[in-house]
Motif scaffolding. Structure first.
Motif, mmCIF file in Angstrom:
data_model
loop_
_atom_site.group_PDB
_atom_site.id
_atom_site.type_symbol
_atom_site.label_atom_id
_atom_site.label_comp_id
_atom_site.label_asym_id
_atom_site.label_seq_id
_atom_site.Cartn_x
_atom_site.Cartn_y
_atom_site.Cartn_z
ATOM 1 N N GLY A 239 0.787 -1.209 0.000
ATOM 2 C CA GLY A 239 0.000 0.000 0.000
ATOM 3 C C GLY A 239 0.829 1.273 0.000
ATOM 4 O O GLY A 239 0.606 2.177 -0.826
ATOM 5 N N PRO A 240 1.809 1.389 0.903
ATOM 6 C CA PRO A 240 2.633 2.604 0.903
ATOM 7 C C PRO A 240 3.365 2.826 -0.412
ATOM 8 O O PRO A 240 3.491 3.962 -0.876
ATOM 9 C CB PRO A 240 3.620 2.357 2.051
ATOM 10 N N SER A 241 3.844 1.760 -1.025
ATOM 11 C CA SER A 241 4.553 1.896 -2.292
ATOM 12 C C SER A 241 3.624 2.412 -3.383
ATOM 13 O O SER A 241 3.993 3.301 -4.166
ATOM 14 C CB SER A 241 5.159 0.556 -2.710
ATOM 15 N N VAL A 242 2.412 1.860 -3.456
ATOM 16 C CA VAL A 242 1.456 2.304 -4.464
ATOM 17 C C VAL A 242 1.117 3.780 -4.260
ATOM 18 O O VAL A 242 1.039 4.562 -5.215
ATOM 19 C CB VAL A 242 0.187 1.429 -4.416
ATOM 20 N N LEU A 243 0.944 4.189 -3.013
ATOM 21 C CA LEU A 243 0.627 5.590 -2.734
ATOM 22 C C LEU A 243 1.784 6.505 -3.102
ATOM 23 O O LEU A 243 1.580 7.602 -3.648
ATOM 24 C CB LEU A 243 0.253 5.753 -1.259
ATOM 25 N N GLY A 244 3.011 6.066 -2.823
ATOM 26 C CA GLY A 244 4.165 6.856 -3.220
ATOM 27 C C GLY A 244 4.272 6.994 -4.724
ATOM 28 O O GLY A 244 4.601 8.076 -5.245
ATOM 29 N N ASP A 245 3.977 5.911 -5.441
ATOM 30 C CA ASP A 245 3.972 5.968 -6.908
ATOM 31 C C ASP A 245 2.885 6.903 -7.426
ATOM 32 O O ASP A 245 3.077 7.614 -8.420
ATOM 33 C CB ASP A 245 3.757 4.566 -7.485
ATOM 34 N N LEU A 246 1.745 6.887 -6.746
ATOM 35 C CA LEU A 246 0.651 7.771 -7.146
ATOM 36 C C LEU A 246 1.061 9.237 -7.002
ATOM 37 O O LEU A 246 0.822 10.055 -7.902
ATOM 38 C CB LEU A 246 -0.587 7.481 -6.297
ATOM 39 N N VAL A 247 1.705 9.554 -5.890
ATOM 40 C CA VAL A 247 2.168 10.927 -5.692
ATOM 41 C C VAL A 247 3.205 11.293 -6.749
ATOM 42 O O VAL A 247 3.186 12.392 -7.314
ATOM 43 C CB VAL A 247 2.742 11.113 -4.276
ATOM 44 N N SER A 248 4.137 10.360 -7.022
ATOM 45 C CA SER A 248 5.155 10.611 -8.039
ATOM 46 C C SER A 248 4.512 10.898 -9.396
ATOM 47 O O SER A 248 4.887 11.849 -10.091
ATOM 48 C CB SER A 248 6.093 9.411 -8.150
ATOM 49 N N SER A 249 3.512 10.092 -9.765
ATOM 50 C CA SER A 249 2.830 10.303 -11.043
ATOM 51 C C SER A 249 2.083 11.628 -11.049
ATOM 52 O O SER A 249 2.059 12.344 -12.054
ATOM 53 C CB SER A 249 1.858 9.153 -11.315
ATOM 54 N N GLY A 250 1.490 11.983 -9.905
ATOM 55 C CA GLY A 250 0.757 13.229 -9.830
ATOM 56 C C GLY A 250 1.653 14.449 -9.929
ATOM 57 O O GLY A 250 1.285 15.460 -10.553
#
Length: 498
Positions: A86-97
């Motif tokens: 979960g934390p990794s996916v959220l970090g990737d989401l922020v990076s993409s954003g």
């Protein structure tokens, strides 16, 4: 898509991922559909008018997920783990954003500086030698994979061995790379790309019991090449080989590299994560000799692909090998010499903000959370190995210091290698065909061998026991049914490659 539309769609996508994770254990691990199924289910072209996210999510359920191999499944024991969290996916989401392009410090100061700090955090977490920390001459960078790390190490080793001449006159085919016969295929690919050719890699024999590189064989190969006028350039030692997780003896190998002035790269793509646990750092003994080192947090450290952590002892050598400075990239910060430009630490120019997902993972789990994850994988592998040892029909094929177990079913005739290969290939095909588990294979001492790799954070003792029960019951059926008349495994399925 405005901000409010994005908010609504984003909630729907996160809900979809959460539901996917919650139902993984109820799905088949792999798809049974034939090739071309997904292609046939997709339209011939894009829609003329845009569609809502709900329609896309519906097709994810209808078309895409039934055609997947589910790498996060608790019954996925194939290859090495490629975990996310979960934390990794959220970090990737922020990076993409954020959409940051981190090729230079100037194009994303926080992108660069967070990455430097994260690699220092990781170096401390793994107990790496001080020479890899950014406070000195060394430092770390995130590559996309260990394959890219090996390529970069090969290029820097060539730069050193040639005194920089390779950049001007091309690669002299006399340069040589060395790795064990168990080394990863990326080493050969790196040699091809770097211009050494297939003949530029010297495969070094391994100890028949440990399957680790024999230092005396390495020394002999180096001496033979020197006598022939060749240039020993790089040795790639492995901590946790792909087939069996063998650990090459770094102290002896490192001493040889130091004696002959050869670059030592240590590839710990899978097993390096184990060093977050102090009791498993023995595998890094001798790492003080290394010029470069890498491991993949995207394998066993809960960080989604792609994320390889790569360190060098002397960053000036790396930058000297790879720097190209066109006018359009010149800027005051770079010219000052006070910043790191990570574009000079990799083959591509552009780079994503990968450090964010690493930051999220390290902060969410903390040191003890990551250690608990690694220790769980080691314990579950030991549990499975105990099942193998307790059953006279099976045997372990290699040591299992981490979370991979290599094993095989004994054939009726112990001296018949072919019959042993056939029955183990049939065993693998049948258990994988159930959709309940997924294992892969390799060859150990020439014999077909099954691999069970634990790593999914959803895998528990129950899943390991169920895998063993399935293997045991399938072995019963194979050992009691009449032998095939064709001389082939009694199945029409092709066993997957290892």
């Amino acid at each position: 898509m405005d901000a409010e539309e994005f908010r609504r769609a984003g909630h729907a996508v996160v809900d979809w991922i959460a539901d996917y994770w919650a139902t993984l254990g109820q799905r088949p691990v792999t798809s049974s559909d034939p090739p071309g199924t997904i292609t046939a289910a997709l339209p011939a072209g894009p829609p003329v008018h845009g569609e809502p996210v709900d329609a896309v999510l519906a097709d994810l359920d209808r078309v895409i997920t039934p055609g997947l191999t589910h790498w996060q499944h608790p019954g996925f024991f194939g290859y090495f783990p490629a975990n996310t969290s979960g934390p990794s996916v959220l970090g990737d989401l922020v990076s993409s954003g954020l959409g940051v392009q981190g090729m230079l410090w100037a194009t994303g100061p926080a992108c660069t500086e967070l990455e430097t700090v994260m690699l220092d955090w990781l170096a401390g977490l793994l107990g790496l030698p001080e020479r890899f920390h950014s406070a000195g001459r060394g430092g770390g960078v995130i590559q996309d994979s260990a394959s890219s790390a090996t390529l970069v190490a090969t290029l820097v080793a060539l730069h050193r061995a040639s005194g920089g001449r390779w950049r001007d006159v091309g690669v002299d085919r006399r340069y040589r790379a060395y790795t064990s016969t168990q080394g990863h295929s990326s080493i050969e690919k790196a040699a091809r790309i770097a211009g050494l050719g297939d003949d530029g890699v010297r495969p070094i024999e391994v100890d028949p019991d440990t399957l680790a590189m024999r230092p005396e064989a390495l020394r002999a190969a180096i001496r033979a090449d020197l006598a022939a006028g060749e240039v020993p350039t790089i040795v790639v030692a492995t901590v946790g080989t792909t087939s069996t997780t063998a650990v090459d003896p770094l102290p002896a190998i490192g001493a040889i590299c130091a004696e002959y002035g050869i670059w030592l790269h240590v590839d710990a793509a899978y097993a390096g994560a184990a060093a977050v646990c102090p009791e498993l750092r023995w595998a890094h003994d001798g790492l003080e000799y290394a010029d470069s080192y890498c491991f993949d947090p995207h394998k066993w450290l809960l960080t989604g692909f792609d994320c390889d952590a790569f360190w060098v002892a002397d960053s000036a050598e790396l930058v000297g090998a790879l720097t190209v400075m066109p006018e359009f990239l010149r800027n005051a910060a770079t010219e000052s010499g006070a910043v790191v430009d990570y574009r000079d630490w990799q083959v591509p120019l552009g780079r994503r903000f990968r450090a964010l997902k690493l930051w999220f993972v390290l902060r969410w789990y903390g040191v003890e959370g990551l250690r608990a994850h690694i220790r769980s994988g080691v314990a579950l592998a030991a549990r499975f190995a105990g099942h193998v040892l307790a059953d006279d029909r099976f045997e372990l094929a290699a040591p299992h210091p981490f979370s991979l177990v290599c094993f095989r079913l004994r054939p009726g005739d112990e001296n018949d290698v072919r019959s042993g290969d056939e029955i183990n290939a049939a065993l693998l095909a049948r258990v994988n065909g159930t959709g309940r588990v997924h294992l892969t294979h390799t060859r150990v001492a020439g014999r077909y061998t099954l691999r069970l790799a634990v790593g999914s954070p959803q895998t528990t003792g129950r899943h390991v026991d169920e895998a063993w029960d399935l293997l045991s019951a399938t072995a019963d059926a194979l050992l009691t049914e009449p032998p095939p008349t064709t001389g082939r495994p009694p199945t029409t399925e092709r066993p997957p490659t290892g």
